[in-house]
Design an enzyme around this catalytic site. Sequence first.
Site, PDB file in Angstrom:
ATOM      1  N   ARG A 283     -91.562 -66.476 -27.463  1.00  0.00           N
ATOM      2  CA  ARG A 283     -92.569 -65.427 -27.648  1.00  0.00           C
ATOM      3  C   ARG A 283     -92.017 -64.192 -28.341  1.00  0.00           C
ATOM      4  NH1 ARG A 283     -96.272 -64.446 -22.539  1.00  0.00           N
ATOM      5  NH2 ARG A 283     -97.047 -66.485 -23.136  1.00  0.00           N
ATOM      6  N   HIS A 347     -97.251 -56.935 -22.876  1.00  0.00           N
ATOM      7  CA  HIS A 347     -97.889 -57.975 -22.055  1.00  0.00           C
ATOM      8  C   HIS A 347     -97.291 -58.082 -20.657  1.00  0.00           C
ATOM      9  CE1 HIS A 347    -100.029 -61.653 -21.235  1.00  0.00           C
ATOM     10  NE2 HIS A 347     -98.929 -62.378 -21.172  1.00  0.00           N
ATOM     11  N   ARG A 382     -89.443 -63.990 -21.149  1.00  0.00           N
ATOM     12  CA  ARG A 382     -90.047 -64.922 -20.196  1.00  0.00           C
ATOM     13  C   ARG A 382     -90.650 -66.119 -20.913  1.00  0.00           C
ATOM     14  NH1 ARG A 382     -95.226 -65.481 -18.572  1.00  0.00           N
ATOM     15  NH2 ARG A 382     -95.888 -63.510 -19.513  1.00  0.00           N
TER      16      ARG A 382
HETATM   17  C1  SIN Z   1    -100.956 -66.724 -22.589  1.00  0.00           C
HETATM   18  O1  SIN Z   1    -101.874 -67.393 -22.152  1.00  0.00           O
HETATM   19  O2  SIN Z   1    -100.595 -66.719 -23.771  1.00  0.00           O
HETATM   20  C2  SIN Z   1    -100.217 -65.839 -21.653  1.00  0.00           C
HETATM   21  C3  SIN Z   1     -99.540 -66.659 -20.646  1.00  0.00           C
HETATM   22  C4  SIN Z   1     -98.305 -65.962 -20.182  1.00  0.00           C
HETATM   23  O3  SIN Z   1     -98.190 -64.759 -20.340  1.00  0.00           O
HETATM   24  O4  SIN Z   1     -97.413 -66.646 -19.688  1.00  0.00           O
END
Ligand code: SIN
Length: 531
Positions: A283, A347, A382
């Site tokens: 990510r 996030h 994460r």
């Molecule tokens: C998402 O659905 O992309 C977020 C899930 C997460 O933050 O692990």
Amino acid sequence: MKPPGTAGAPGSCDVLVLGAGLAGMTAALEAARTGSVVLATKTALGDGSTRWAQGGIAVAAGADDVDVHVADTLAAGAGSCDPDAVVAVCAGGPAAVRALAGRGVEFDRGPDGGPALGLEAAHSRPRILHAGGDRTGAAISAALTAAVRRSDVVVHEDAFLVGLVVDAGRVVGADLLLRTASGAEVAHRVDAGAVVLATGGAGQLFSRTTNPAVATGDGLAAAWRAGAGIADLEMVQFHPTVAAVPQPFLVSEAVRGEGAVLLDAAGHRFMPGVDPRAELAPRDVVARATGRAVAAHGGRPALLDATVLRARTGRGFAHRFPGIAALCAAAGIDPDREPVPVTPAAHYLMGGVRTDSRGRTSVPGLWAAGEVACTGVHGANRLASNSLLEALVTGSRVAADVAAVAAGACGEPPGFAADEVVELPGRATARASHVARRDLRAALWEHAGLFRDAAGLAVAAKLLTPDEPPLELAGLPGVDRRAHEDANLLLVARLLVTAAALRTESLGAHHREDHPETPGAPRRRTLRRTP
Ligand code: SIN
């Protein structure tokens, strides 16, 4: 395990749980098996970040997948995870998820009747359980809320955490603000043998965030004032795909897992040139590449093209992602026919109150679980959908540890010896903020967001440092929840900016433009308030 002399007194309990997301409600339900539990939450039961989770809950897809799940988590975490904590969460996942299903969560099933497993970035195989398509968090929140309401847990909703009560170095309760039926605020102290902090993160530090309005870092601030160590606060996860519309919303990574691709504003697919895993790279990699694509086009959003899904699956976008489809429709976007404009946004906080894998903090009497905690499971980045798993497993482990301590089995004290500890001056009580919330959020987005450097962090630090000694909040007239939240945001912002300035290297989500080098052996850094 009631505090001495308080057994049976009003406002006293064995375990006080602060926060009602997945970690908090799990801890409360488990703790209620052996003692009296009070659960206090800032809004309504189930109203925290858990409810917003779309992607799902990552869990080993069979016994042979536990080791692979561990390896994926460690790899995504950029060498910064605590391996023991990762093993505890991944190995504990299957049983914990079965218990969650037993509490009424109905996970989606595939055509063969078995669990429907989704794929998300940096997972080497599909292992994401989901419910209601992309409404996993809502399904979990609803089931746990019902379970808590059926239980003996005493619930205080609309209860604001003002501070933890510390006596002789031990947390023995919390001061809350409760709202009466007439709307008046009343102070209420709960004495407890054990306090479990499960108050979630602090996404409201940033002007762009996927987090709900309640995520103002109240638990982090309270833990700091109580003397707890706060680790790796610079490790903030930015999500690459948040709809760039007047009411922004998360567009789950699971959409890329189903085949959607990212384009820049000129329609060029950029991820294959950045990482061989393209849109399913970790990510932090995708978020930075998306941020750069947005910047390269003068701030015009990137585009998430999911039009391929219909051809791939034979079904429209709304079949797999009904929640996101509804949000797109409200924004006038049809993902079956046109790409969704997206930008990154803050996030998830990977740093937090330092705990061991039992959830014990550095202060006796205080445990933490969920996003407020830093168990070391997530390291510097994460793995997608590991947050719900960690909240679930740690929430349950905390309850078990609290019960063991109450029964006299204190075990080893938490061992944080490998951490580098930095002591900072600080106060045990809340001080008024001198910064407008809007300015604080804009400064953190600009200077402590996806791309950081010493000069920008210094600009943020200056804004966050008052010219005059700050006033004690408790002594001021007209102090309300908003003033407490502002004080908490300021405190957590200062800790975050300090932590980001101290880490002169790039690691996972923490990217220093002036220090692009990655350390060989990253070290966890814990900030502590000087007593
Ligand atoms: C998402 O659905 O992309 C977020 C899930 C997460 O933050 O692990």
